[in-house]
Write an enzyme that holds these catalytic residues in place. Structure first.
Site, PDB file in Angstrom:
ATOM      1  N   SER A   1      -2.586  -8.186   2.681  1.00  0.00           N
ATOM      2  CA  SER A   1      -3.049  -8.020   4.075  1.00  0.00           C
ATOM      3  C   SER A   1      -3.632  -9.309   4.639  1.00  0.00           C
ATOM      4  CB  SER A   1      -4.107  -6.918   4.170  1.00  0.00           C
ATOM      5  OG  SER A   1      -3.564  -5.672   3.867  1.00  0.00           O
TER       6      SER A   1
ATOM      7  N   LYS B   1     -18.384  -6.900   6.746  1.00  0.00           N
ATOM      8  CA  LYS B   1     -17.017  -7.437   6.741  1.00  0.00           C
ATOM      9  C   LYS B   1     -16.441  -7.427   8.160  1.00  0.00           C
ATOM     10  CE  LYS B   1     -13.239  -6.897   3.446  1.00  0.00           C
ATOM     11  NZ  LYS B   1     -12.673  -6.078   2.379  1.00  0.00           N
TER      12      LYS B   1
ATOM     13  N   HIS C   1       0.845  -1.207   0.000  1.00  0.00           N
ATOM     14  CA  HIS C   1       0.000   0.000   0.000  1.00  0.00           C
ATOM     15  C   HIS C   1       0.880   1.256   0.000  1.00  0.00           C
ATOM     16  CE1 HIS C   1      -2.984  -2.670   2.403  1.00  0.00           C
ATOM     17  NE2 HIS C   1      -3.473  -2.546   1.186  1.00  0.00           N
TER      18      HIS C   1
ATOM     19  N   ARG D   1      -1.656  -6.351  -8.365  1.00  0.00           N
ATOM     20  CA  ARG D   1      -0.575  -7.298  -8.059  1.00  0.00           C
ATOM     21  C   ARG D   1      -0.490  -8.414  -9.068  1.00  0.00           C
ATOM     22  NH1 ARG D   1      -2.965  -7.768  -2.156  1.00  0.00           N
ATOM     23  NH2 ARG D   1      -4.721  -7.350  -3.499  1.00  0.00           N
TER      24      ARG D   1
HETATM   25  P1  ADP Z   1      -9.457  -3.923  -0.643  1.00  0.00           P
HETATM   26  O1  ADP Z   1     -10.182  -4.754   0.368  1.00  0.00           O
HETATM   27  O2  ADP Z   1     -10.248  -2.749  -1.126  1.00  0.00           O
HETATM   28  O3  ADP Z   1      -8.798  -4.682  -1.774  1.00  0.00           O
HETATM   29  P2  ADP Z   1      -6.811  -3.599   0.470  1.00  0.00           P
HETATM   30  O4  ADP Z   1      -6.469  -2.842   1.692  1.00  0.00           O
HETATM   31  O5  ADP Z   1      -6.560  -5.058   0.464  1.00  0.00           O
HETATM   32  O6  ADP Z   1      -8.324  -3.253   0.216  1.00  0.00           O
HETATM   33  O7  ADP Z   1      -6.071  -2.978  -0.799  1.00  0.00           O
HETATM   34  C1  ADP Z   1      -6.199  -1.619  -1.150  1.00  0.00           C
HETATM   35  C2  ADP Z   1      -5.551  -1.382  -2.503  1.00  0.00           C
HETATM   36  O8  ADP Z   1      -4.149  -1.635  -2.419  1.00  0.00           O
HETATM   37  C3  ADP Z   1      -6.049  -2.317  -3.609  1.00  0.00           C
HETATM   38  O9  ADP Z   1      -6.072  -1.615  -4.835  1.00  0.00           O
HETATM   39  C4  ADP Z   1      -5.002  -3.396  -3.674  1.00  0.00           C
HETATM   40  O10 ADP Z   1      -4.931  -3.994  -4.960  1.00  0.00           O
HETATM   41  C5  ADP Z   1      -3.760  -2.583  -3.381  1.00  0.00           C
HETATM   42  N1  ADP Z   1      -2.697  -3.426  -2.838  1.00  0.00           N
HETATM   43  C6  ADP Z   1      -2.753  -4.231  -1.764  1.00  0.00           C
HETATM   44  N2  ADP Z   1      -1.574  -4.858  -1.557  1.00  0.00           N
HETATM   45  C7  ADP Z   1      -0.755  -4.427  -2.560  1.00  0.00           C
HETATM   46  C8  ADP Z   1       0.596  -4.717  -2.927  1.00  0.00           C
HETATM   47  N3  ADP Z   1       1.338  -5.599  -2.243  1.00  0.00           N
HETATM   48  N4  ADP Z   1       1.113  -4.091  -4.005  1.00  0.00           N
HETATM   49  C9  ADP Z   1       0.348  -3.234  -4.716  1.00  0.00           C
HETATM   50  N5  ADP Z   1      -0.934  -2.917  -4.429  1.00  0.00           N
HETATM   51  C10 ADP Z   1      -1.469  -3.507  -3.367  1.00  0.00           C
END
Ligand code: ADP
Length: 153
Positions: A129, A42, A18, A91
């Site tokens: 995450s 959720k 992130h 990703r």
């Molecule tokens: P959501 O539940 O909306 O997917 P996340 O917190 O998991 O929320 O992710 C928020 C954003 O960050 C999403 O666009 C996700 O694809 C991106 N993201 C999460 N992890 C990574 C990573 N390792 N590299 C690049 N982008 C990421």
């Protein structure tokens, strides 16, 4: 008119992935609102307050970054804060398939809001995450996957 973007997510917890996406998006916009989505159906591991505090700490040196939370549709939040862009990180091909549908449907609902995809850095593309939460649940050390200074407990 200033270019405002929203970077929506659960950030449960914030990871290096992130942080990388947000820092790379910063030169493109006047302001980025990191928007923590609260979905009542959720279950989160960390409280909204905790997730928010971590994000504020990670981006404390960045004047262009604000951290907020929202419920409901991301496009409605964008309209409320005057943002014309949604930032999402990609990703994998699986992320793309899912995100493309959401982006297309969002655009059908809000013509003036564009989704901007930023590809994950290779060294961060495996960080997720969900896996970080599994490591924590099982008593492992996930500190290598989250920004410096984040104390996962
Ligand atoms: P959501 O539940 O909306 O997917 P996340 O917190 O998991 O929320 O992710 C928020 C954003 O960050 C999403 O666009 C996700 O694809 C991106 N993201 C999460 N992890 C990574 C990573 N390792 N590299 C690049 N982008 C990421």
């Amino acid at each position: 008119m200033s270019n405002i973007a929203v970077f929506p997510g659960s950030f449960d917890p914030v990871t290096l992935g992130h942080e990388d996406i947000l820092r790379r998006a910063l030169p493109l916009f006047d302001e980025i609102i990191v928007a923590i989505g609260e979905n009542s159906t959720k279950q989160y591991m960390f409280s909204l307050e905790q997730r928010k505090q971590w994000l504020i700490a990670v981006f404390s040196g960045e004047a262009k970054v604000k951290v907020e939370s929202y419920e409901g549709l991301t496009i409605n939040f964008c309209q409320k804060v005057g943002a014309r862009y949604i930032i999402r990180g990609l990703r994998s091909a699986a992320d793309f398939e899912f995100e493309q549908n959401i982006a297309q449907m969002n655009r059908d609902m809000a013509r003036d809001i564009e989704t901007i995809f930023i590809p994950a850095s290779p060294k961060h593309s495996a960080i997720n995450s969900t896996i970080v939460r599994d490591i924590i649940r099982n008593g492992g050390d996930a500190s290598a996957f989250v920004p410096a200074g984040i104390e996962l407990k």
